[in-house]
Design an enzyme around this catalytic site. Sequence first.
Site, mmCIF file in Angstrom:
data_model
loop_
_atom_site.group_PDB
_atom_site.id
_atom_site.type_symbol
_atom_site.label_atom_id
_atom_site.label_comp_id
_atom_site.label_asym_id
_atom_site.label_seq_id
_atom_site.Cartn_x
_atom_site.Cartn_y
_atom_site.Cartn_z
ATOM 1 N N ASP A 185 0.836 -1.217 0.000
ATOM 2 C CA ASP A 185 0.000 0.000 0.000
ATOM 3 C C ASP A 185 0.871 1.267 0.000
ATOM 4 O O ASP A 185 1.782 1.405 0.829
ATOM 5 C CB ASP A 185 -0.899 -0.033 1.253
ATOM 6 C CG ASP A 185 -2.016 1.002 1.190
ATOM 7 O OD1 ASP A 185 -1.710 2.202 1.000
ATOM 8 O OD2 ASP A 185 -3.180 0.608 1.335
ATOM 9 N N CYS A 235 -6.589 -2.121 5.306
ATOM 10 C CA CYS A 235 -5.823 -2.793 4.244
ATOM 11 C C CYS A 235 -6.771 -3.359 3.178
ATOM 12 O O CYS A 235 -7.664 -4.153 3.484
ATOM 13 C CB CYS A 235 -4.984 -3.910 4.850
ATOM 14 S SG CYS A 235 -3.964 -4.787 3.650
HETATM 15 CO CO CO Z 1 -2.583 -3.218 2.745
#
Ligand code: CO
Length: 210
Positions: A44, A101
């Site tokens: 990310d 997430c």
């Molecule tokens: Co993530």
Amino acid sequence: MNTLDGLLDNNRAWASRVKTSDPGFFEKLAAQQNPEYLWIGCSDSRVPANQIVDLLPGEIFVHRNVANVVVHTDFNCLTVLQYAVDVLKVKHVIVVGHYGCGGILAAYENKDNGLADNWLRNIKDVQYRNSAELDALPDEEARLDLLCELNVKTQVSHVCHTTIAQRAWSRGQELAVHGWVYSLKDGLLKDLDCTVDTVEQIPKAYRVTS
Ligand code: CO
């Protein structure tokens, strides 16, 4: 036209700033790296290892994949781990998950995401094994937050179950494996207090050394 000109301009400005504050910085790093930490985190873009812990290039070795998963057949992650432990002799491996997430959410939802589901299946295993604890929570946000934490703890144990970590411990090398979770909302890391630094802390069935 090169649409990445902005990035290359940024790079030249950054390198010049670093050189001004420490003229020998790049020469030193070119000669060797000596990081004390291996960060295993999510890909990310909002969770960049160096920035979050305010470390310079050369101070942290990094492996990132979707949802910070450590799989025993993933030679990419295992190679990073082996190099970090055997060659660089990092003292700490930190598995870092984060709330919010997308990988955790994609695994949690009963949707077809194509090929990625085969990777996310590792998280579904964590979800299924902990379904009683997860289902007892009042809402989805709480369940997803807990799943992020449980995933980190599971991946910490996977690091510890590797021959790489266990051989390091058996030869007396200092090595601690930690689990952290990062909050996108305030930029803060939380220690999940699941640190393992001896082989005695892992179940006997997973030990490869006696
Ligand atoms: Co993530």
